[in-house]
Design a protein around this motif. Structure first.
Motif, PDB file in Angstrom:
ATOM      1  N   ILE A  33       8.715   4.241  -2.969  1.00 16.19           N
ATOM      2  CA  ILE A  33       8.776   5.573  -2.390  1.00 16.19           C
ATOM      3  C   ILE A  33       8.239   5.750  -1.143  1.00 16.19           C
ATOM      4  CG2 ILE A  33       8.172   8.126  -2.830  1.00 16.19           C
ATOM      5  CD1 ILE A  33       8.637   7.528  -5.987  1.00 16.19           C
ATOM      6  N   ASP A  34       7.053   5.537  -1.048  1.00 15.12           N
ATOM      7  CA  ASP A  34       6.133   5.637   0.306  1.00 15.12           C
ATOM      8  C   ASP A  34       6.743   4.577   1.289  1.00 15.12           C
ATOM      9  OD1 ASP A  34       4.439   7.284  -0.915  1.00 15.12           O
ATOM     10  OD2 ASP A  34       2.926   5.624  -1.243  1.00 15.12           O
ATOM     11  N   THR A  35       7.416   3.444   1.094  1.00 13.29           N
ATOM     12  CA  THR A  35       7.956   2.466   2.113  1.00 13.29           C
ATOM     13  C   THR A  35       9.332   3.003   2.463  1.00 13.29           C
ATOM     14  OG1 THR A  35       6.729   0.760   1.052  1.00 13.29           O
ATOM     15  CG2 THR A  35       8.536   0.309   2.587  1.00 13.29           C
ATOM     16  N   TYR A  36       9.863   3.675   1.663  1.00 17.59           N
ATOM     17  CA  TYR A  36      11.398   4.285   1.826  1.00 17.59           C
ATOM     18  C   TYR A  36      10.987   5.322   2.696  1.00 17.59           C
ATOM     19  CZ  TYR A  36      16.505   4.651   1.118  1.00 17.59           C
ATOM     20  OH  TYR A  36      17.549   4.827   1.399  1.00 17.59           O
ATOM     21  N   ARG A  37      10.045   5.969   2.562  1.00 18.17           N
ATOM     22  CA  ARG A  37       9.811   7.350   3.394  1.00 18.17           C
ATOM     23  C   ARG A  37       9.236   6.991   4.811  1.00 18.17           C
ATOM     24  NH1 ARG A  37       5.762   9.811   6.712  1.00 18.17           N
ATOM     25  NH2 ARG A  37       5.930  12.104   6.603  1.00 18.17           N
ATOM     26  N   ASP A  38       8.380   5.920   5.036  1.00 12.54           N
ATOM     27  CA  ASP A  38       8.189   5.295   6.213  1.00 12.54           C
ATOM     28  C   ASP A  38       9.458   4.614   6.955  1.00 12.54           C
ATOM     29  OD1 ASP A  38       5.532   6.083   5.513  1.00 12.54           O
ATOM     30  OD2 ASP A  38       5.107   4.200   5.071  1.00 12.54           O
ATOM     31  N   TYR A  39      10.308   4.052   6.014  1.00 13.25           N
ATOM     32  CA  TYR A  39      11.224   3.455   6.661  1.00 13.25           C
ATOM     33  C   TYR A  39      12.197   4.426   7.269  1.00 13.25           C
ATOM     34  CZ  TYR A  39      15.692   0.624   6.637  1.00 13.25           C
ATOM     35  OH  TYR A  39      16.726   0.041   6.740  1.00 13.25           O
ATOM     36  N   ILE A  40      12.634   5.392   6.485  1.00 15.33           N
ATOM     37  CA  ILE A  40      13.475   6.538   7.286  1.00 15.33           C
ATOM     38  C   ILE A  40      12.773   7.458   8.224  1.00 15.33           C
ATOM     39  CG2 ILE A  40      14.932   6.595   5.136  1.00 15.33           C
ATOM     40  CD1 ILE A  40      13.584   9.406   4.531  1.00 15.33           C
ATOM     41  N   VAL A  41      11.523   7.433   8.258  1.00 15.21           N
ATOM     42  CA  VAL A  41      10.847   8.160   9.528  1.00 15.21           C
ATOM     43  C   VAL A  41      10.984   7.265  10.797  1.00 15.21           C
ATOM     44  CG1 VAL A  41       8.770   8.926  10.222  1.00 15.21           C
ATOM     45  CG2 VAL A  41       9.354   9.602   8.047  1.00 15.21           C
ATOM     46  N   ALA A  42      10.969   5.989  10.285  1.00 12.37           N
ATOM     47  CA  ALA A  42      11.186   5.065  11.708  1.00 12.37           C
ATOM     48  C   ALA A  42      12.420   5.262  12.299  1.00 12.37           C
ATOM     49  CB  ALA A  42      10.739   3.621  11.247  1.00 12.37           C
ATOM     50  N   GLY A  43      13.182   6.117  11.560  1.00 11.73           N
ATOM     51  CA  GLY A  43      14.541   5.984  12.194  1.00 11.73           C
ATOM     52  C   GLY A  43      15.891   5.217  11.762  1.00 11.73           C
TER      53      GLY A  43
ATOM     54  N   PHE B 183      15.272   9.611  -6.934  1.00 12.36           N
ATOM     55  CA  PHE B 183      14.396   8.735  -6.245  1.00 12.36           C
ATOM     56  C   PHE B 183      14.541   9.532  -4.695  1.00 12.36           C
ATOM     57  CE2 PHE B 183      14.024   5.701  -2.597  1.00 12.36           C
ATOM     58  CZ  PHE B 183      12.869   4.995  -3.254  1.00 12.36           C
ATOM     59  N   LEU B 184      15.501  10.074  -4.376  1.00 18.05           N
ATOM     60  CA  LEU B 184      15.466  10.623  -2.789  1.00 18.05           C
ATOM     61  C   LEU B 184      14.949  11.867  -2.832  1.00 18.05           C
ATOM     62  CD1 LEU B 184      19.248  10.050  -1.423  1.00 18.05           C
ATOM     63  CD2 LEU B 184      17.132   9.006  -0.687  1.00 18.05           C
ATOM     64  N   GLY B 185      14.891  12.613  -3.858  1.00 17.05           N
ATOM     65  CA  GLY B 185      13.853  13.657  -4.307  1.00 17.05           C
ATOM     66  C   GLY B 185      12.640  13.494  -4.063  1.00 17.05           C
ATOM     67  N   ASN B 186      12.116  12.457  -4.756  1.00 17.26           N
ATOM     68  CA  ASN B 186      10.573  11.991  -4.655  1.00 17.26           C
ATOM     69  C   ASN B 186      10.326  11.703  -3.150  1.00 17.26           C
ATOM     70  OD1 ASN B 186       9.813  12.218  -7.453  1.00 17.26           O
ATOM     71  ND2 ASN B 186      10.926  10.279  -7.710  1.00 17.26           N
ATOM     72  N   VAL B 187      11.220  11.126  -2.416  1.00 20.26           N
ATOM     73  CA  VAL B 187      10.806  10.661  -1.050  1.00 20.26           C
ATOM     74  C   VAL B 187      10.893  11.906  -0.310  1.00 20.26           C
ATOM     75  CG1 VAL B 187      12.046   9.314   0.970  1.00 20.26           C
ATOM     76  CG2 VAL B 187      11.877   8.466  -1.186  1.00 20.26           C
ATOM     77  N   PHE B 188      11.674  12.847  -0.486  1.00 22.85           N
ATOM     78  CA  PHE B 188      11.699  13.963   0.491  1.00 22.85           C
ATOM     79  C   PHE B 188      10.739  14.851   0.031  1.00 22.85           C
ATOM     80  CE2 PHE B 188      16.270  14.410   2.663  1.00 22.85           C
ATOM     81  CZ  PHE B 188      16.253  12.849   2.644  1.00 22.85           C
ATOM     82  N   ARG B 189      10.228  14.824  -0.947  1.00 22.43           N
ATOM     83  CA  ARG B 189       8.889  15.508  -0.921  1.00 22.43           C
ATOM     84  C   ARG B 189       7.715  15.062  -0.295  1.00 22.43           C
ATOM     85  NH1 ARG B 189      11.321  16.825  -6.071  1.00 22.43           N
ATOM     86  NH2 ARG B 189      10.600  14.884  -6.880  1.00 22.43           N
TER      87      ARG B 189
END
Length: 1369
Positions: free
Chosen positions: A121-131, A148-154
């Motif tokens: 979850i944390d890596t996916y968040r960093d991945y999408i924050v990186a553009g 899963f996306l709900g967990n990331v977007f939180r």
């Protein structure tokens, strides 16, 4: 599994595949594949494959994982390009791509440890924050990994998104345009680049827009790229419409990118999807803004381009869709080609250099700036709740699931087709009323009652095809009348076929059930004929028995016949048949949650134990209890709960713990709450960072003690028991309505259970829900089993009750009886009465059913409520009070009045038939009297008349004394049925006799009989076959002596039949009216839907949800009032907005949107439909509103218009001086030393002890704001004043949802290091004075929250005195 799931998604619920075995087989295949897949996942990561393990190891490398991901992506892309060069057409789920690795990791993550799952979850968040682009909806399954996306977007707290979607035809340059607009990294090339829907986050710094010096009110642009429309690979127009509708529903701004011209297919799809927004029925962005980009245009004629947009805008305006989307005439932009090529020559020959066109870049930058400039205004218009990432992904997933479940949303070709379709559907329903009436069903059931199930299925198939052809012809007429398009003709045909299949399936089940009953009835009725055959076989040998031997023979034969009947009922076969019947009916319903047939049949061995004694009835309640216990035991092996990660993480309050729950143990909830809050002050613990997570962990750990599984199954069983008790009709239409009702029961319990669990971020597992459905379906099978068993026992009982009569018939057949004329005469009159009674019942039932069919619409629930609504304006206040408080009583009273009228009309129609039947009996007795008189005159009463009338024919040896008596009975029957006078006659033992001419002389003088009398006596042939007449005169006299008794018995039987038939129909209709007792959970208005009319959905689902079709009532009429003002709420459900606060009783406040989700079995209406209704509730409220307020005794005040609700204005005065930002931590000081609480775990957390006082303060403020948001206090206004030496106001009366606590981390230089209370309080005084100048100042409730850690340099006596003297206004 992906391929199978995609096939299921594509099946149209109105298509043929939905009703045949294909859908069942696909679902069964998918269920098995999914079960095996989950089983493999549960074995652990070592079973997932080396690719998964490698990818997970890559993600665990904290420092370089994004770099590794980029390297992996490039390597996989090179491999993919090799496949492209080699022209390999590889399915998406077999391609080498980073998206596949991510998808595998996401799907497998729920089965990993918490630590590994959090890494993903944390890596996916960093991945999408990186553009990097990320998958929102996969194009293979048209699914979203919402949890899963709900967990990331939180992981984006206090951040907001502005959502921009790009749609357009394939190869129109969508991805290229997005990349130039926002610097995204979408893949751009010829052919299909994007499959499904992808998103990219664009980090927008808080800069000043050029028109108003106001900061942007969001942090990221969520740029959404979609699969190209009009794709040559898919050629799937419904799929294109789903993409457009999804983007319109979830986006603030939708960019329609077209190459050159706006193609007609694009325009039609776009306009149709704009109309579909009206019917979506889900929370969505209101009136999204739409801009067209005319790309790759060499001509920049703006007037022409404007005319292209007007071609789209015109149908929107004509169909009143301009309120659904915001498309202005000027919302278009012109772009040239993005790239140009310059040829040059090198040693390889002629080549080209591609370069970006400068004008294109300049124009794109202008467009980007324009979008940013208008973005804040769009958010203000559409509402900022859609900007919160966790909220957005939640409602986007719901929108997607709604689009998938309701293909009608994207089916139509243009805006006119939906209106055509609705009208034609009404025509179809009218045709059904005419050609598929209950009378037709009864006729088919009667015709097939003698046949076996295979013959019935084949016969119904033939009848179905015949009816389908008839209705197809009628449908063609309707379509021609409405000038329907080919698309609507096809859709209407599918709708008609699905409804027709549902009806015939219900009839078929009824026919099979009736056939089984008839088979057992036939065996019982054949007992007499088989006994007669046995007697004939015996007496044919000229043998007679004594009475004792005859009785013994009878007992043996009787026992054999009863054994044959019992042999017809085999428990295992009946259970299997009952389960198949329920499954057959469930196939009609549009639901994917029901268990497969294999799962159900596995319960047959258990079900056999419910009926161990074949000769005794079963007790439904006992059996239900045993089914409940068995299903509960089997469910105990499953995990009942799963984390419901789509819920928003939040603090759990003590009020939610103390709330009374149905399916959860309150004591256990309180115990865990105390454990979480042990040794800490509740006020501080309320805002602890990890309290929510710890509570959820403890909740799951103690779920066995918390979740009342037994209560769930017991409530289900109780509700099912009520359904079984109310099912008192065998009408063919009731089979499907019974299944609808019983499936609706389990759906409601699952919904209520999930609502309670949702508070704690959990929901029921699919496995546990399956256990509830199995319990429900087996209980329904119990009902059908009990019907068969009850009928079987009734047949056995009837046979034994008729045993005495059977003996009386049998004895004279095998022994010599001196004179049995009296018994024969009595038996004949009884049989005669029965024939007349049966004839009357057949005609009477047809008359009654015909009249009921005509009146059915007038006695429906909806019709009665509509009628009562129309009488409101002329009613007394006491009647109005009853209508509001006890509407069901009035509905039943009105039904009884209507029933009395219907019964009166029917009685009048039955009266002639009653009279005709009675007169026929009198006529027959009159004929017998005439025969008796003439017979006496002609010597027929002579004691030797019968003996002298017959002479043996030829040399037949000794004849039996009973032969002539049998001959007399046969001779009389021939006369009474109008046959020619016999000169010779035979007996059943093949002896022949001549008939004396005296009989012909007597017959010539007897009266000529009517055809009706002849027909009546033909029905008594079997009675005369075994009858004997010793003395003709005595026989006739005895018949006449039975006249009065027989007439009275027939009259009584006809009256009993009418009373019983009336009562059955009355109970059936009353049950239909009373069946739905649901009250609107918001306004308490009763549901006015006749659920039995919708045959394809369970009650509470789809088109069969509860509704107030005639309009919801004013909420105050249900006792609902505003918590703060005490005023009765004068709103109604249709006008409440999604973000409005809803409080029912003492429950926790909810947004209207959350309330609708929690009560998804209700359709709460739409303000547009309300405009077409004229409900009487405003008038009623004016008339009896004050009386209602007195009645409820809850302090509710009567008003005709609600006052504006108070505005809670919280003024935070926060110390931001030097001491608040020092490293010395007050928490460490408070948790050490002699006064520190013992055993406090807080001090052991480095994350707690390393915080500065200022950071603790910010967390407290954030916790306060979260609680207010949880309480749906969206009208709150927040002012935040920071002070040190100086004071500054960061927020001034901003909305609650617009506060970002990160903005409070200002530089120390702004406020200064020292502490000046006077400056802080003076700023608060200035704020209060500004409020006093506001015209709505009386609505404000001011609260000052002062937070500091030290003492002031100068005590602010003057400012505090001003605050004490402060008065609003």
């Amino acid at each position: 599994m992906c391929k199978t799931r995609l096939e299921v998604v594509k099946i149209d619920p109105y298509g043929r595949d939905f009703q045949n075995d294909k859908l069942y087989k696909l679902n069964d295949e998918l269920f098995k594949a999914d079960s095996e897949f989950k089983r493999q996942l549960q074995l652990g990561p070592h079973q997932y494959g080396s690719g998964f393990r490698f990818f997970l190891e890559l993600l665990e490398s904290q420092e370089s994982r994004l770099t590794y991901l980029n390297l992996l992506s490039m390597a996989l892309k090179r491999e993919r390009e090799k496949q492209t060069i080699n022209h390999q057409d590889v399915p998406f789920y077999k391609q080498l791509s980073l998206e596949i690795h991510w998808r595998n990791a996401i799907i497998g993550s729920p089965y990993l440890s918490d630590a590994k799952r959090q890494i993903i979850i944390d890596t996916y968040r960093d991945y999408i924050v990186a553009g990097n682009p990320f998958e929102i909806v996969d194009g293979d399954n048209f699914e979203m990994q919402g949890d899963f996306l709900g967990n990331v977007f939180r992981l984006f707290p206090n951040k907001k998104f502005f959502v921009i979607s790009m749609i357009g035809p394939q190869n129109s340059g969508k991805s290229t345009l997005l990349n130039f607009l926002f610097g995204t990294l979408f893949e751009a090339r010829d052919g299909r680049c994007t499959k499904g829907i992808y998103g990219t986050l664009v980090n927008i710094q808080r800069k000043i827009s050029k028109d108003k010096l106001v900061p942007l009110n969001y942090d990221y642009i969520l740029a959404i790229d979609t699969e190209g429309l009009l794709s040559s690979q898919k050629s799937d127009e419904p799929y294109d419409k789903k993409l457009i509708l999804f983007c319109l529903a979830v986006s603030h701004l939708v960019i329609v990118n077209v190459e050159g011209e706006i193609l007609e297919p694009v325009k039609k799809c776009f306009v149709l999807c704009a109309q579909a927004l009206k019917y979506l029925g889900e929370t969505r962005v209101r009136r999204p803004t739409v801009h067209f980009v005319l790309n790759k245009r060499s001509c920049r004629n703006e007037d022409y381009c404007k005319s292209l947009v007007e071609c789209v805008q015109k149908p929107l305006t004509e169909n009143k869709l301009n309120n659904e989307i915001n498309l202005q005439t000027e919302n278009f932009h012109i772009l040239s080609q993005a790239f140009s090529d310059k040829p040059f020559i090198n040693f390889n020959g002629e080549c080209k250099v591609w370069s970006t066109v400068e004008a294109f870049v300049t124009d794109v930058q202008k467009i980007c700036q324009h979008f940013i400039d208008i973005s804040s205004g769009i958010i203000r218009e559409t509402g900022d709740s859609f900007c919160v990432p966790s909220n957005w992904i939640l409602f986007a997933n719901r929108v997607l699931q709604t689009i998938k479940k309701h293909p009608d949303l994207t089916y139509f070709q243009d805006v006119f087709e939906r209106n055509q379709y609705d009208k034609i559907r009404d025509d179809i329903r009218n045709d059904f009323d005419q050609y598929l009436s209950p009378a037709v069903a009864r006729f088919l059931l009667e015709k097939e009652k003698q046949n076996d199930s295979d013959h019935i299925k084949q016969s119904f198939k033939v009848e179905y095809n015949r009816m389908l052809r008839l209705l197809e012809d009628k449908l063609k007429e309707h379509c021609d009348n409405h000038e329907a398009t080919g698309n609507i003709r096809e859709r209407s045909l599918k709708f008609m076929e699905v409804q027709l299949i549902s009806i015939f399936r219900s009839w078929e089940v009824s026919a099979v059930m009736k056939s089984e009953r008839c088979k057992r009835d036939e065996i019982a009725t054949e007992i007499d004929s088989k006994l007669r055959q046995k007697a004939n076989n015996f007496t044919h040998k000229n043998c007679l028995l004594d009475r004792q031997a005859a009785r013994k023979m009878f007992e043996i034969e009787f026992d054999n016949l009863v054994a044959q009947i019992k042999d017809k009922f085999k428990s295992e076969i009946v259970w299997t048949t009952s389960i198949e019947i329920v499954s057959h009916l469930c196939d009609v319903l549009n639901t994917d949650a029901l268990p497969s047939g294999d799962n159900l049949l596995a319960y047959v061995p258990f079900l056999k134990t419910l009926d161990p004694v074949s000769d005794h009835p079963i007790c439904l309640n006992d059996c239900l209890s045993k089914i409940c216990a068995e299903c509960k035991t089997r469910a105990s092996n499953s995990v009942p709960l799963i984390p419901h990660s789509s819920g928003v993480a939040r603090t759990i309050s003590a009020k939610e713990i103390e709330q009374q729950y149905t399916y959860l143990e309150n004591d256990q909830l309180s115990k865990i709450f105390v454990e979480v809050n042990a040794n800490t002050k509740e006020t501080r613990q309320y805002f602890r960072k990890d309290a929510r997570q710890r509570y959820s962990e403890l909740f799951q750990r103690h779920s066995t003690a918390i979740v009342k599984v037994s209560t769930c199954f017991e409530m289900l069983t109780t509700s099912i028991g009520k359904c079984l008790a109310s099912k008192n009709s065998d009408e063919p239409f009731t089979e499907i309505t019974f299944i609808q009702e019983i499936i609706g029961v389990v759906n409601k319990i699952i919904q209520e259970f999930n609502n309670e669990l949702n508070v704690f971020n959990f929901c029921l597992s699919k496995q546990f829900c399956s256990s509830l459905y199995i319990c429900t379906v087996i209980s329904a099978a119990l009902y059908y089993y009990n019907r068969q068993k009850t009928h079987f026992l009734d047949v056995i009982k009837g046979v034994h009750e008729n045993k005495v009569k059977s003996i009386e018939k049998f004895i004279p057949w095998v022994i010599l009886v001196e004179n049995d004329d009296e018994h024969v005469a009595i038996n004949l009159t009884a049989e005669l009465s029965q024939v007349l009674r049966q004839s009357f019942e057949s005609q009477g039932k047809e008359i009654i059913n015909s009249q009921i069919d005509q009146e059915m619409k007038t006695v429906s629930r909806f019709a009665i409520i509509k009628e009562l609504d129309g009488e409101v304006y002329n009613a007394r206040n006491d009647w109005l009070m009853r209508y509001v408080l006890y509407p069901q009583d009035l509905i039943i009273e009105r039904f009884k009045q209507k029933w009395a009228r219907i019964k009166g009309i029917t009685d009048e129609k039955l009266k002639p038939f009653v009279n005709i039947t009675s007169e026929k009996l009198i006529e027959i007795f009159g004929v017998i009297k005439t025969i008796n008189t003439i017979s006496q005159e002609q010597g027929g009463h002579s004691l030797s008349f019968v003996e002298d009338l017959f002479e043996p024919l030829g040399d037949q040896g000794n004849y039996q004394l009973t032969d002539k008596k049998f001959c007399m009975a046969k001779l009389f029957h021939h006369y009474i049925i109008g046959e020619q006078v016999l000169t010779e006659i035979s007996t059943r033992n093949s002896r022949f006799y001549t008939v004396n001419d005296r009989w012909k002389t007597l017959v010539d003088n007897l009266p000529k009989l009517s055809e009706e009398i002849k027909h009546t006596f033909r029905s008594l042939e079997s009675t005369f076959e075994t009858a004997t007449i010793s003395y003709f005169g005595l026989f006739l006299d005895k018949i006449l002596s039975e006249q009065t008794k027989t007439e009275q018995a027939l009259s009584s039987q006809m009256s009993s039949f009418m009373a019983e038939t009336y009562n059955n129909i009355y109970e059936h209709l009353l049950n239909q009216i009373q069946r739905c007792a649901a009250l609107c959970p918001c306004c308490k208005r009763m549901c006015d839907v006749d659920h039995h009319l919708e045959l394809t959905s369970p009650i509470g689902q789809g088109e069969n949800r509860h509704r107030c079709q005639l309009g919801h009532q004013i909420r105050g009429m249900g006792g609902i009032y505003h918590k703060f003002t005490g005023e009765a709420s004068v709103a109604w459900c249709e006008i409440i907005k999604d973000k409005d606060q809803v409080i029912i009783s003492d429950k926790v406040p909810q947004t209207w949107n959350s309330f609708k989700i929690a009560n998804s079995d209700w359709d709460f209406g739409d303000p547009r439909t309300r405009e077409n209704l004229t409900p009487p509730y405003v008038y009623m409220w004016k008339q009896i509103g004050e009386q209602l307020c007195d009645h409820y005794k809850n302090g509710m005040k009567f008003v005709e218009k609600n006052s504006p609700l108070p505005i809670n204005h919280f003024i935070f005065i926060l110390d931001h001086s030097g001491s608040m930002n020092e490293e010395t931590n007050i928490l460490r000081r408070s948790t050490t030393g002699p006064a520190a609480p013992q055993g406090n775990n807080v001090a052991n957390h480095s994350s707690e002890t390393n915080l500065t006082p200022w950071q603790h303060l910010l967390r407290a403020v954030k916790g306060f704001l979260d609680i207010r948001i949880r309480q749906v206090s969206f009208d709150d206004q927040i002012t935040v004043i920071l002070f040190g030496k100086r004071a500054t106001r960061i927020y001034n009366r901003q909305k609650l949802t617009e506060i970002d606590t990160d903005r409070l981390n200002i530089s120390m230089e702004i406020c200064g290091q020292t502490t000046n209370y006077s400056a802080a309080f003076q700023m608060a005084i200035n704020t209060l004075e500004e409020v006093n100048k506001n015209p709505e100042r009386n609505r404000y409730r001011q609260t000052l929250i002062f937070m500091t850690d030290g003492e002031p340099q100068v005590y602010p006596e003057t400012e505090l005195q001003q605050l004490r003297d402060y008065r609003p206004g």
